[in-house]
Scaffold this active site. Structure first.
Site, PDB file in Angstrom:
ATOM      1  N   ASP A  43       0.990  -1.217   0.100  1.00 55.29           N
ATOM      2  CA  ASP A  43      -0.164  -0.039   0.023  1.00 55.29           C
ATOM      3  C   ASP A  43       0.735   1.126  -0.038  1.00 55.29           C
ATOM      4  O   ASP A  43       0.547   2.167  -0.528  1.00 55.29           O
ATOM      5  CB  ASP A  43      -0.947   0.027   1.462  1.00 55.29           C
ATOM      6  CG  ASP A  43      -2.159   0.792   0.974  1.00 55.29           C
ATOM      7  OD1 ASP A  43      -2.350   1.376  -0.051  1.00 55.29           O
ATOM      8  OD2 ASP A  43      -3.019   0.762   1.806  1.00 55.29           O
ATOM      9  N   CYS A  72      -3.553   5.614  -2.205  1.00 51.91           N
ATOM     10  CA  CYS A  72      -4.378   4.657  -3.349  1.00 51.91           C
ATOM     11  C   CYS A  72      -4.359   5.499  -4.623  1.00 51.91           C
ATOM     12  O   CYS A  72      -4.786   6.378  -4.571  1.00 51.91           O
ATOM     13  CB  CYS A  72      -5.828   3.905  -2.808  1.00 51.91           C
ATOM     14  SG  CYS A  72      -6.437   3.152  -4.062  1.00 51.91           S
ATOM     15  N   ASN A 107      -0.940   5.368   4.878  1.00 45.81           N
ATOM     16  CA  ASN A 107      -1.807   4.384   6.048  1.00 45.81           C
ATOM     17  C   ASN A 107      -1.126   5.125   7.275  1.00 45.81           C
ATOM     18  O   ASN A 107      -0.138   5.707   7.354  1.00 45.81           O
ATOM     19  CB  ASN A 107      -1.354   2.991   6.173  1.00 45.81           C
ATOM     20  CG  ASN A 107      -2.037   2.256   5.183  1.00 45.81           C
ATOM     21  OD1 ASN A 107      -1.536   2.331   3.938  1.00 45.81           O
ATOM     22  ND2 ASN A 107      -2.984   1.374   5.238  1.00 45.81           N
TER      23      ASN A 107
END
Ligand code: HMG
Ligand code: MG
Length: 305
Positions: A15, A246, A255
């Site tokens: 991610d 994203c 995150n």
């Protein structure tokens, strides 16, 4: 009562890096994984077997897995996972028995618009696509985790209700996935709303098989982790140095930083098995590769000493 032990799933290599425009060398990605496992992370999301046209940074997924399992070495007790949105991705992930992951991740959304933008199909179609992936992964002896994106809000549809979350939680449950991650893709959630979404996941999955995946766009991620701890949730995704975003959620930041979560948990007397100094070193390494300081507040404070 808060949990006594928390497991962190490190998603930085996947991610964290998927949205980077500049190329990151395969060897550096593998080195990052090595440093993370040296720091004590036992669950690491390594890469994605997705279309290279959609996410160019993950185009070297096969090479990254080979480098991790070769140069860094698969470490007993560490669970390596990869994203596999369809059978093509799963087949690629399983092609070489020496480099296969322990777990795969299928990723769906609580909002139709995000599903279309992220994986080019409706929620119902995505579940149909995941069915053979889950089945084949289980036959191969792999665990399957599901990520439920946009559980608090969608970049295209706005606020997402707990009912919308529960609808897709049920679909994932019926699919037979082992674990359900509640993801605040664009980081808009606040603690009480996060608890309401989590409650819906916990109606269908056991406590140990539900996790929180919080992006920190609005600075709420740590508060949301704490809100989940209050419910007994004890598995969280986090990204070293706070890397990430994203590609299909414009403006969404990384995150919650793994260093920041570890610092919070240490302060609460909750075990993680992670060495904070070594984790900061891992974050410093990848930040240096990317040519910018870590986003993690804890890492910045530690490095400034
Ligand atoms: P599609 O275009 O609908 O798929 O994409 P298709 O089956 O029609 O195939 C089109 C082309 O892609 C073909 O190639 C396929 O071979 C290829 P072409 O003939 O044009 O040369 N292809 C693949 N190549 C490699 N690996 C594959 C694969 N599948 C097809 N697995 C697809 C559908 C899902 C593939 C596409 O939409 C995609 O790759 N999307 C990527 C989405 C993504 O990675 N998003 C970021 C991760 S999710 C996330 O970050 C959220 C999360 O962190 C939680 C949260 O925060 O919310 C997990
Ligand atoms: Mg994410």
């Amino acid at each position: 009562m808060l949990p006594t032990h928390v497991t962190l799933v490190e998603v930085g290599p996947r991610d964290g890096l998927q949205n980077e425009a500049q190329p990151v060398a395969t060897a550096d990605k593998a080195r990052l994984v090595g440093l993370l496992q040296d720091a004590g992370l036992t669950q690491i999301e390594v890469t994605s077997f997705v279309s290279p046209k959609w996410v160019p940074q993950m185009a070297d997924s096969t090479a990254v897995m080979a480098a991790v399992m070769g140069s860094i070495e698969r470490r007993p007790g560490v669970r390596y996972s990869v994203l596999t949105p369809n059978l093509k991705g799963l087949e690629a992930a399983l092609a070489d028995p020496a480099t296969r992951p322990d777990e795969v991740v299928v990723f769906g959304a609580a909002s139709e618009a995000f599903s279309q933008r992220n994986i080019n199909c409706s929620v119902a179609e995505s579940i149909e696509r995941f069915a053979p992936v889950v089945q084949a992964a289980h036959v191969a002896g792999l665990r399957v985790r599901a990520a439920l994106s946009c559980a608090l809000g969608c970049p295209y549809e706005g606020e997402v209700s707990p009912d919308a979350v529960e609808r897709v939680v049920r679909l994932f449950k019926d699919l037979g996935v082992d674990h359900l991650g509640v993801a605040d893709t664009i980081g808009v959630g606040t603690p009480r709303r996060v608890q309401a979404a989590m409650e819906r996941a916990l109606k269908h999955f056991p406590l140990g098989e539900v996790s929180g995946h919080f992006h920190d766009t609005y600075g709420q991620a740590l508060a949301n982790v704490y809100a989940c701890l209050e419910m007994g949730v004890h598995v969280f995704d986090a990204s070293v140095a706070g890397l990430g975003g994203c590609p299909y959620a414009k403006g969404a930041t990384g995150n919650v930083a793994t260093e920041d979560v570890v610092y919070l948990l240490q302060g609460l007397g909750i075990e993680t098995g992670i060495n904070l100094d070594r984790l900061v070193d891992a974050g410093a390494f990848i930040s240096q590769v990317l040519g910018r300081p870590p986003v993690s507040r804890v890492a910045r404070a530690v490095l400034a000493k």
